[in-house]
Design a protein around this motif. Structure first.
Motif, short mmCIF file in Angstrom:
data_model
loop_
_atom_site.label_atom_id
_atom_site.label_comp_id
_atom_site.label_asym_id
_atom_site.label_seq_id
_atom_site.Cartn_x
_atom_site.Cartn_y
_atom_site.Cartn_z
N GLN A 119 0.78 -1.17 0.14
CA GLN A 119 0.00 -0.03 0.01
C GLN A 119 1.04 1.21 -0.09
O GLN A 119 1.77 1.42 0.88
CB GLN A 119 -0.88 -0.10 1.13
CG GLN A 119 -1.61 1.13 1.32
CD GLN A 119 -2.79 1.85 0.33
OE1 GLN A 119 -3.21 0.86 -0.44
NE2 GLN A 119 -2.50 3.02 -0.15
N GLU A 121 -0.16 4.61 -1.27
CA GLU A 121 -0.63 5.85 -1.05
C GLU A 121 -1.10 6.05 0.58
O GLU A 121 -1.27 5.34 1.16
CB GLU A 121 -1.91 6.06 -1.75
CG GLU A 121 -2.45 7.46 -1.73
CD GLU A 121 -3.77 7.67 -2.29
OE1 GLU A 121 -4.35 6.72 -3.00
OE2 GLU A 121 -4.54 8.83 -2.34
N ALA A 122 -0.22 7.12 0.94
CA ALA A 122 0.01 8.16 0.47
C ALA A 122 1.61 8.23 0.39
O ALA A 122 2.22 8.64 -0.44
CB ALA A 122 -0.50 9.74 1.12
N MET A 265 -7.61 0.38 -3.12
CA MET A 265 -6.41 1.33 -3.72
C MET A 265 -6.17 1.07 -5.16
O MET A 265 -6.11 -0.05 -5.86
CB MET A 265 -5.02 0.89 -2.90
CG MET A 265 -4.11 1.92 -3.38
SD MET A 265 -4.09 3.75 -3.21
CE MET A 265 -3.31 4.18 -4.48
N GLU A 266 -6.26 2.36 -5.93
CA GLU A 266 -6.21 2.25 -7.39
C GLU A 266 -5.06 2.10 -8.17
O GLU A 266 -4.90 2.68 -9.24
CB GLU A 266 -6.89 3.80 -7.76
CG GLU A 266 -6.01 4.74 -7.48
CD GLU A 266 -6.35 5.67 -6.08
OE1 GLU A 266 -6.88 5.08 -5.41
OE2 GLU A 266 -6.08 6.81 -6.11
N HIS A 299 -15.35 2.83 -8.18
CA HIS A 299 -14.45 3.98 -7.72
C HIS A 299 -13.13 3.40 -7.91
O HIS A 299 -12.53 4.61 -8.54
CB HIS A 299 -14.62 4.24 -6.15
CG HIS A 299 -13.90 5.10 -5.49
ND1 HIS A 299 -14.46 6.27 -5.07
CD2 HIS A 299 -12.71 5.17 -5.18
CE1 HIS A 299 -13.30 7.35 -4.71
NE2 HIS A 299 -12.26 6.53 -4.65
N GLU A 300 -12.51 2.67 -7.69
CA GLU A 300 -11.18 2.39 -8.15
C GLU A 300 -11.09 2.42 -9.72
O GLU A 300 -9.86 2.91 -9.92
CB GLU A 300 -10.60 1.21 -7.46
CG GLU A 300 -10.85 0.96 -5.80
CD GLU A 300 -10.21 2.24 -4.89
OE1 GLU A 300 -9.53 2.93 -5.52
OE2 GLU A 300 -10.95 2.69 -4.03
N HIS A 303 -10.68 5.93 -10.88
CA HIS A 303 -9.58 6.57 -10.78
C HIS A 303 -8.35 6.20 -11.98
O HIS A 303 -7.69 6.96 -11.94
CB HIS A 303 -8.73 5.81 -9.57
CG HIS A 303 -8.96 6.45 -8.07
ND1 HIS A 303 -9.32 8.03 -8.05
CD2 HIS A 303 -9.51 6.16 -7.05
CE1 HIS A 303 -9.47 8.36 -6.71
NE2 HIS A 303 -9.61 7.15 -6.07
N LYS A 321 -8.64 14.33 -7.00
CA LYS A 321 -9.13 12.89 -7.72
C LYS A 321 -10.22 12.21 -6.76
O LYS A 321 -10.76 11.58 -7.15
CB LYS A 321 -7.59 11.97 -7.67
CG LYS A 321 -7.11 11.46 -6.08
CD LYS A 321 -5.92 10.69 -6.61
CE LYS A 321 -5.27 10.31 -5.35
NZ LYS A 321 -5.95 8.98 -4.59
N GLU A 322 -10.09 12.43 -5.25
CA GLU A 322 -11.26 11.90 -4.54
C GLU A 322 -12.47 12.42 -4.63
O GLU A 322 -13.56 11.77 -4.77
CB GLU A 322 -10.76 11.70 -3.11
CG GLU A 322 -9.40 10.81 -2.75
CD GLU A 322 -9.59 9.35 -3.49
OE1 GLU A 322 -10.53 9.06 -3.70
OE2 GLU A 322 -8.42 8.95 -3.63
N ASN A 375 -2.04 11.09 5.97
CA ASN A 375 -2.91 9.88 5.98
C ASN A 375 -4.24 10.48 7.04
O ASN A 375 -5.23 9.92 6.75
CB ASN A 375 -2.43 8.77 6.60
CG ASN A 375 -1.65 8.06 5.68
OD1 ASN A 375 -2.03 7.79 4.54
ND2 ASN A 375 -0.44 7.74 5.94
N TYR A 378 -7.64 11.62 4.59
CA TYR A 378 -8.54 10.77 3.91
C TYR A 378 -9.75 11.03 4.60
O TYR A 378 -10.41 10.06 5.20
CB TYR A 378 -7.94 9.34 3.69
CG TYR A 378 -6.67 9.62 2.89
CD1 TYR A 378 -5.54 9.95 3.17
CD2 TYR A 378 -6.77 9.02 1.52
CE1 TYR A 378 -4.59 10.36 2.08
CE2 TYR A 378 -5.80 9.14 0.45
CZ TYR A 378 -4.69 9.74 0.81
OH TYR A 378 -3.66 9.82 -0.12
N TYR A 383 -13.53 13.67 0.74
CA TYR A 383 -14.27 12.66 -0.07
C TYR A 383 -15.76 13.19 -0.53
O TYR A 383 -16.07 13.39 -1.51
CB TYR A 383 -14.24 11.19 0.41
CG TYR A 383 -13.03 10.43 0.17
CD1 TYR A 383 -11.74 10.70 0.57
CD2 TYR A 383 -12.88 9.22 -0.56
CE1 TYR A 383 -10.55 9.92 0.67
CE2 TYR A 383 -11.93 8.80 -0.72
CZ TYR A 383 -10.67 8.90 -0.26
OH TYR A 383 -9.57 8.23 -0.38
N GLN A 822 -1.97 4.61 11.52
CA GLN A 822 -3.13 5.30 10.86
C GLN A 822 -4.60 4.61 11.29
O GLN A 822 -5.49 5.56 11.32
CB GLN A 822 -3.02 4.45 9.44
CG GLN A 822 -2.22 5.31 8.31
CD GLN A 822 -2.34 4.74 6.96
OE1 GLN A 822 -3.27 4.59 6.36
NE2 GLN A 822 -1.17 4.47 6.52
#
Ligand code: ARG
Ligand code: ZN
Length: 872
Positions: A119, A121-122, A265-266, A299-300, A303, A321-322, A375, A378, A383, A822
């Motif tokens: 993973q 992002e970010a 995650m995209e 959604h993904e 993206h 983007k979100e 983080n 988000y 969103y 996170q």
């Protein structure tokens, strides 16, 4: 350390090519990276050094243009690697080790069950190797993966496979090569290695290119992948049709992992998903799960254009983007299901949770101006409010103009890292529009309030609607300018007929641009009932003094599905608040007017084409939404009042609830929209009936629990039973556990329902659940289903007046912080709403926040949330 948007400068160096070589193993992975680096000609700064980001890495070797670098030519600390005085263009080779199996933060490369995944992002890529880990540094990636053949038969990364399938090597190893032709920032990098099962299919794009589709899961979950695959195909087709966006690689892969900090995650061509948003079978997933899977897959997928082909310049632009992609996925779901129902669900969530966030100490604009830990941003604001802002642009431009603007945006910025400003500019340029004032939505935090007054002039036959906007938001930003607020409006006559406003139009969009503004309609023969903010055309709080008769009139006749529902909710809220007031002042509880009960009866009797919508018309506003509207939340009175109104409706319409319950009970397991709607209607009936607390209804519920053939019905029944005394509900929870103990996602529901129970000893049960052998602090879904559910969905016990709920959550935030900062920071959000409570609770919550703040060590994730919560 706080990072500011105003300090943004273009990168001093860029990376044209990134070649990565991984020798994968769970405890020690070797990463070799070969970077083609050059000075950015557009950068005015003259810092001679190159500063790369890197965390938790062990350096093995460093070469510049093939020559080993001597220690005096670089500096290493725990966050950066600085190369002194490199030339204008050079090749940097880095070798380092990382340990996926101790990576419990689930950022970078980590182990989930037996697979390895990433993973980024970010800022997770810097936990894989040193890099310019910022979104405006885009480079072409080639990846070679080497791993044990038996442990990791499947080796995946971004882009297209290059060379023959997997190449056999010595020591029982094999290798795979991947190349992604599209330049991308490091946050979109991904790799997966594991022993995975795969569902394969294909999709032919609008231009006739064939794309291989692959969904990877652990072997035992292969029977739960067909819905994800179908959702992906639906999303690909819809994006071609609605936005003219075609997919661009030869392959699209989705991998489901059990340990994941967020939803999904995209990563380019290789999406990595929380299992929760991939796996679905009628037996193990509820109708809501099915809908969520399709929405998140969409959604993904979306993206790929809004995020990947066009990405963000820096993380302050996250909503670029979100917000846009959430808007796109909302439109997709509306198209796949019911537009009215989707809009109502989204607005419900926005007003309940985003409004609460925006009213508290964590409030921030959709384009924040500073952060400590990205983080933590988000958020629902970035969103969901971000999507509302895009939706307003869509409303202002209309479908065709909006599409023209999007086309220009994608064309103009393809392959670039851009800003929210660029997005709005593209929409302006394509339509010759001016959104200068509109852009305030990006920089102003808080939920605006719009007050409406109306007046009718009998002689002139005119009707005037006047608005006043107040941007009463957080202390941090004093200078509030009026916003551009699109208000969709219609007018109803006494028969419920829509008036023509201009020409044949019965609905119009008024554009508020000033602090105070009036609009006058002519040729209005009798005073109408106004239907204002149709479709929830702006993310505001509307203040309007309608009589209960007018509200009921709209509830009966409004042609705008959203506002019809809203009118019903307003009536009910009004009486719940009146009941709360009566409870607090020891007055007699006000009766529900016969008119309102009668309208409910009429709606129950008249079968609507959209049964899912009908269920929403008949639902009570949630306690959480009501709480958001109270200046000081009185949990006990709120629960009591909600219950009283529910019981009144339950008993006055008992026969109808029961008849509809039985009429819809035969529905089996099908996931077609009619079956889904029938189940939601039936379970709504069950919920009202359970408020009667009779033995008959209880046995009906138990029978539903025991004979359910699908998860929706079983969970609905268990949710009802979960609030009964522990001594009664324990046997149902035991039975459920025995039935589903091998299905993690179902057991998450089992944990969550217990954590949300209203029974008196709920906290005691929750504490016991954290000792259950299936509980695991290292699995975010589990943490969220026990501690998260308790802290966010059990306000009764979380806010216990002795502070025990707060203390329990704080204890667990501290435990979790050393494992996964996170997720710990996410949990800490639950302690930020202290201002909404009485002074006793305020003190109790603040004491826990201070206790967390004083703890060492403390991650910057949690530290940022608690300090912002305390200082506001
Ligand atoms: N970009 C992802 C999405 O919205 C979210 C990933 C965020 N992950 C994180 N650790 N901050 O689809
Ligand atoms: Zn997203």
């Amino acid at each position: 350390k706080t990072i500011y948007l105003k300090d943004y400068t273009v990168p001093e160096f860029l990376i044209s090519k990134t070649e990565l070589h991984f020798d994968l193993s769970a405890d020690k992975t070797l990463v070799n990276s070969r970077l083609n680096i050059y000075r950015n000609p557009d950068c005015k700064k003259t810092n001679p050094d190159l500063v790369l980001m890197g965390e938790e890495l062990t350096l093995i070797d460093l070469k510049v243009d093939g020559e080993r670098l001597h220690p005096e030519h670089y500096t290493l600390d725990d966050k950066t690697l600085t190369i002194h005085n490199p030339s204008a263009r050079f090749v940097l080779e880095i070798s380092n080790h990382i340990n996926p199996s101790t990576n419990t933060a689930l950022s970078g490369l980590y182990k989930s069950n037996t697979m390895l995944c990433t993973q980024c992002e970010a800022e997770g890529f810097r936990r894989i190797t040193w890099f310019l880990d910022r979104p405006d540094v885009m480079s072409i990636f080639s990846v070679t993966m080497v791993a044990d053949k038996d442990e990791y038969p499947v080796l995946l990364s971004n882009g297209n496979r290059t060379g023959s399938p997997n190449i056999a090597l010595a020591d029982n190893k094999h290798a795979a090569r991947w190349h992604d032709p599209f330049p991308k920032p490091s946050y979109l990098f991904a790799l997966v290695a594991g022993d995975l099962a795969c569902l394969k299919d294909s999709f032919t794009t609008c231009s006739g290119r064939e794309v291989a589709l692959e969904v990877y899961v652990e072997e035992h979950d292969l029977d739960k992948t067909s819905h994800a695959m179908q959702s992906l195909k639906n999303a690909m087709r819809w994006d071609e049709q609605a936005f003219g966006r075609e997919y661009d690689l030869d392959i699209y892969m989705i991998v489901a992992v059990s340990h994941f900090n967020m939803g999904a995650m995209e990563n380019k061509g290789l999406n990595i998903f929380n299992t929760k948003y991939v796996l679905a079978s009628e037996k193990t997933a509820t109708d809501a799960d099915f809908e969520n899977v399709e929405a998140v897959i969409g959604h993904e997928y979306f993206h790929n254009w809004s995020g990947n082909r066009v990405t963000c310049r820096d993380w302050f632009q996250l909503s670029l983007k979100e917000g846009f992609t959430v808007f796109r996925d909302q439109q997709f779901t509306a198209h796949q299901t019911s537009e009215a129902v989707k809009r109502i669900k989204d607005v419900n969530m926005l007003r309940t949770h985003q409004f609460a966030e925006d009213a508290g100490p964590l409030s921030h604009p959709i384009r924040p101006s500073s952060f400590v830990e990205i983080n933590n941003f988000y958020t629902l604001t970035i969103y969901e409010k971000g999507a509302e802002v895009v939706r307003m642009l869509h409303t202002l431009l209309g479908e065709t103009g909006f599409r023209k603007g999007c086309d220009l945006y994608f064309e103009r910025y393809d392959g670039q890292a851009v800003t929210t400003e660029d997005f709005v500019t593209a929409l302006e340029d394509a339509n010759n529009a001016n959104f200068e004032q509109f852009k305030q939505w990006y920089s102003q935090a808080g939920t605006p309030t719009v007050t409406v007054t109306t007046s009718y002039n009998q002689n002139e036959k005119t009707y005037t609607v006047s608005f006043e906007q107040h941007n009463n938001s957080p202390s941090t930003q004093a200078d509030k300018e009026p916003l551009v607020i699109p208000i969709r409006l219609g007018l109803l006559d006494d028969n419920g007929k829509e008036l023509n406003l201009h020409g044949e139009q019965t609905s119009t969009v008024l554009e508020l641009t000033k602090a105070e503004q009036s609009f006058t309609f002519t040729d209005i023969n009798t005073e109408p009932t106004p239907s204002i903010l149709r479709g929830f055309s702006a993310p505001i709080k509307l203040q309007q003094t309608l009589s209960i008769e007018q509200k009921i009139h709209l509830f009966q006749h409004d042609k705008d599905a959203f506002n019809r529902w809203e009118a019903g909710q307003n009536c009910l809220s009004y009486f719940i608040f009146k009941t709360i007031d009566a409870i607090q002042n020891h007055h007699k509880v006000p009766p529900l007017p016969d008119e309102l009960v009668g309208t409910f009866r009429a709606i129950l009797q008249q079968p609507l084409a959209d049964l899912a919508y009908q269920s929403l018309l008949l639902s009570l506003p949630s306690k959480a939404y009501l709480a958001e509207q109270m200046s000081t939340i009185d949990i006990d009175a709120l629960y009591q009042a909600h219950r009283i109104v529910k019981q009144t409706l339950a008993s006055s319409l008992q026969d109808l609830w029961l008849a509809h319950y039985h009429a819809n009970h035969h529905v089996g397991a099908g996931t077609d929209s009619q079956s889904i709607a029938q189940r939601s209607f039936k379970n709504l009936c069950l919920d009202y009936l359970m408020a009667l607390e009779t033995d008959e209804v209880r046995s009906m519920c138990i029978q539903q629990f025991e004979t359910a053939r699908n998860m929706t019905d079983q969970i609905a029944a268990l949710a009802e039973l979960s609030h009964l005394d522990t001594s009664i509900n324990v046997s149902y929870f035991d039975a459920f556990y025995q039935q589903w103990k091998n299905e993690d996602l179902v057991i998450d529901k089992w944990f969550a329902l217990q954590a949300c129970s209203e029974t008196t000893d709920a906290l005691h049960s929750v504490k016991k659940l954290t000792q259950h052998p299936d509980f695991d602090m290292k699995t975010p879904n589990r943490v969220r289903s026990v501690i998260g559910a308790f802290a966010t969905a059990n306000p009764l016990h979380f806010n216990a007046i002795d502070g025990s709920g707060y203390e329990f959550v704080a204890d667990n935030i501290l435990l979790l912080d050393s494992i996964n900062p996170q997720v710990a920071a996410r949990l800490a959000n639950s302690l930020s709403h202290w201002k909404k409570f009485d002074s006793t609770r305020q003190q109790l919550i603040k004491a826990q926040l201070s206790r967390i703040q004083a703890h060492t060590p403390l991650s910057k994730d949690v530290s940022e949330i608690v300090s912002r919560s305390l200082t506001a």
